[in-house]
Design a protein around this motif. Structure first.
Motif, PDB file in Angstrom:
ATOM      1  N   PHE A  40       9.622 -57.768  14.544  1.00 36.99           N
ATOM      2  CA  PHE A  40       9.697 -58.080  13.118  1.00 36.99           C
ATOM      3  C   PHE A  40      11.098 -57.936  12.547  1.00 36.99           C
ATOM      4  O   PHE A  40      11.585 -58.811  11.832  1.00 36.99           O
ATOM      5  CB  PHE A  40       8.714 -57.185  12.349  1.00 36.99           C
ATOM      6  N   GLY A  41      11.758 -56.818  12.808  1.00 36.92           N
ATOM      7  CA  GLY A  41      13.119 -56.622  12.350  1.00 36.92           C
ATOM      8  C   GLY A  41      13.270 -56.740  10.854  1.00 36.92           C
ATOM      9  O   GLY A  41      12.637 -56.045  10.073  1.00 36.92           O
ATOM     10  N   ALA A  42      14.125 -57.659  10.403  1.00 40.43           N
ATOM     11  CA  ALA A  42      14.351 -57.892   8.982  1.00 40.43           C
ATOM     12  C   ALA A  42      13.374 -58.895   8.408  1.00 40.43           C
ATOM     13  O   ALA A  42      13.452 -59.218   7.226  1.00 40.43           O
ATOM     14  CB  ALA A  42      15.786 -58.360   8.749  1.00 40.43           C
ATOM     15  N   GLY A  43      12.473 -59.407   9.238  1.00 46.22           N
ATOM     16  CA  GLY A  43      11.410 -60.275   8.736  1.00 46.22           C
ATOM     17  C   GLY A  43      11.774 -61.731   8.565  1.00 46.22           C
ATOM     18  O   GLY A  43      11.026 -62.486   7.941  1.00 46.22           O
ATOM     19  N   GLY A  44      12.894 -62.173   9.138  1.00 43.17           N
ATOM     20  CA  GLY A  44      13.313 -63.564   8.957  1.00 43.17           C
ATOM     21  C   GLY A  44      12.325 -64.568   9.513  1.00 43.17           C
ATOM     22  O   GLY A  44      11.977 -65.548   8.855  1.00 43.17           O
ATOM     23  N   ALA A  51      14.657 -58.031  16.543  1.00 45.31           N
ATOM     24  CA  ALA A  51      14.563 -58.865  15.508  1.00 45.31           C
ATOM     25  C   ALA A  51      15.678 -59.636  15.002  1.00 45.31           C
ATOM     26  O   ALA A  51      16.608 -59.142  14.451  1.00 45.31           O
ATOM     27  CB  ALA A  51      14.205 -57.996  14.451  1.00 45.31           C
ATOM     28  N   GLN A  52      15.394 -60.905  15.122  1.00 43.89           N
ATOM     29  CA  GLN A  52      16.337 -61.870  14.637  1.00 43.89           C
ATOM     30  C   GLN A  52      17.701 -61.463  15.126  1.00 43.89           C
ATOM     31  O   GLN A  52      18.632 -61.199  14.422  1.00 43.89           O
ATOM     32  CB  GLN A  52      16.246 -61.992  13.125  1.00 43.89           C
ATOM     33  N   ASP A  63      10.860 -49.772  15.434  1.00 48.41           N
ATOM     34  CA  ASP A  63      11.822 -49.072  14.590  1.00 48.41           C
ATOM     35  C   ASP A  63      11.184 -48.729  13.248  1.00 48.41           C
ATOM     36  O   ASP A  63      10.816 -49.628  12.491  1.00 48.41           O
ATOM     37  CB  ASP A  63      13.049 -49.963  14.367  1.00 48.41           C
ATOM     38  N   PRO A  64      11.036 -47.454  12.922  1.00 47.15           N
ATOM     39  CA  PRO A  64      10.430 -47.072  11.642  1.00 47.15           C
ATOM     40  C   PRO A  64      11.162 -47.655  10.443  1.00 47.15           C
ATOM     41  O   PRO A  64      10.529 -47.965   9.414  1.00 47.15           O
ATOM     42  CB  PRO A  64      10.509 -45.538  11.644  1.00 47.15           C
ATOM     43  N   ASP A  65      12.473 -47.833  10.541  1.00 47.39           N
ATOM     44  CA  ASP A  65      13.227 -48.400   9.428  1.00 47.39           C
ATOM     45  C   ASP A  65      12.816 -49.840   9.160  1.00 47.39           C
ATOM     46  O   ASP A  65      12.782 -50.284   8.002  1.00 47.39           O
ATOM     47  CB  ASP A  65      14.726 -48.343   9.716  1.00 47.39           C
ATOM     48  N   ALA A  66      12.526 -50.613  10.213  1.00 46.69           N
ATOM     49  CA  ALA A  66      12.103 -51.998  10.035  1.00 46.69           C
ATOM     50  C   ALA A  66      10.744 -52.068   9.342  1.00 46.69           C
ATOM     51  O   ALA A  66      10.523 -52.916   8.466  1.00 46.69           O
ATOM     52  CB  ALA A  66      12.042 -52.707  11.385  1.00 46.69           C
TER      53      ALA A  66
END
Length: 346
Positions: free
Chosen positions: A44-48, A3-4, A66-69
């Motif tokens: 998705f990552g940080a959703g940018g 992600a991003q 990644d569960p954190d994402a």
């Protein structure tokens, strides 16, 4: 995956700026999300990217292993008012994820390959040699870690991993140094491994901003997470789930990833096989994509000045035709064959 993204080659410059979507304008231009459409953000990552797509009126299925994402994206889910669905899982399974949500076809797929800035910024995730932490590198936070690979695999396999997946010319020297060191003490920290590699390879004065451990860390991360297989399978899944006219946009950060994307699109966009008076033209299956990018799109100088990790980013895109999807040969698409690193999983 996520992600991003961040180019591993840029990490030696002191670490990336957090959460800046790379090539965002170009992604939106080629993805062309519109009101009422459904777009899959496979990383998705940080959703940018997802946020920008939502701003264009489309709905988004965001996938991340990644569960954190997934946890970090819940505020955007609430803000999106039902137009964003987050799915924990691998983007290689994006077709299955979309169908499980009731979508037999979607209007677009965007993939940002590589490791995320969030993962790099958290020392405890063990991705970055710039921040000492556990030698982990697992995007899903489950399964064998980078420490398991470094400490347990035979030296011949380490040579293949570092040489093939890291494109490290001195893979043999690095692998033997690891083997000698682990006989005395198992590796558990990123700093330990990075320091050893720096002692073996030294610093190149012409490339002072690039840490000598860059390629080895890239290789371990790719191997631990099966990144190249994931990328190839995600391209095939996108081919299956995109409706005619649907757009596929992929941003990659190193040559192994970009080669897979380039070969896939070149094969799927091919309309003839050539030929000569000595050899007749071979039959070619109907193209499943048409190219939207004749060559890779790079970041402009202004973006790379503001966001150094964009320097190695390359964007490629295609538009889905109405011809049937094909079976994918992941090795023909550029994923190294198991023979290239015999005895290893993935």
């Amino acid at each position: 995956m996520m992600a991003q993204g961040t180019s591993s080659v840029e990490l030696g410059a002191g670490g990336p700026e957090r959460h800046v979507p790379v090539l965002l304008d170009a992604v939106l231009d080629h993805l062309a999300p519109a009101d009422g459409e459904v777009i899959i953000d496979g990383t998705f990552g940080a959703g940018g990217y997802s946020r920008a797509i939502l701003d264009r009126g489309a709905s988004v299925i965001g996938i991340d292993r990644d569960p954190d994402a997934i946890a970090g994206g819940q505020a955007l889910v609430a803000e999106a008012g039902g137009r964003l669905t987050l799915v924990p899982g691998q983007f290689a399974d994006l077709e299955d994820h979309a169908r499980s949500l009731g979508h037999e076809a979607v209007d677009g797929v965007v993939l940002d390959l590589g490791v995320s800035s969030m993962q790099l910024d958290e020392a405890d995730r063990g991705f970055s040699f710039m921040r000492d932490g556990p030698l982990d590198m697992r995007m899903e936070q489950a399964g064998p870690s980078a420490a398991d690979v470094v400490n347990d695999l035979p030296v011949r396999d380490l040579i293949r991993i570092i040489g093939v997946l890291g494109e490290e010319k001195r893979a043999t020297s690095v692998a033997h140094a690891i083997d000698n060191a682990r006989k005395e003490k198992a590796f558990s920290r990123t700093g330990e491994l990075a320091s050893l590699i720096e002692r073996v390879l030294g610093r190149n004065p012409k490339k002072a901003q690039i840490h000598p451990a860059t390629r080895t860390f890239q290789a371990l991360r790719i191997y631990v997470n099966g990144e190249l297989h994931q990328a190839a399978k995600a391209l095939s899944a996108a081919e299956n789930i995109l409706k005619p006219g649907g757009r596929l946009v992929v941003v990659s950060f190193h040559s192994l990833e970009d080669r897979i994307v380039k070969r896939f699109l070149a094969d799927r966009c091919k309309t003839h096989a050539g030929g000569s008076r000595h050899m007749p033209e071979a039959d070619v299956e109907p193209p499943t994509f048409e190219l939207l990018t004749r060559k890779a799109v790079d970041a402009a100088d202004a973006e790379t000045a503001a966001n150094p990790r964009a320097r190695s980013a390359k964007l490629r895109a295609g538009r889905r035709t109405d011809n049937p999807a094909r079976q994918l040969d992941i090795h023909a698409a550029g994923v190294p064959r198991l023979a290239d690193y015999k005895g290893l999983g993935g």
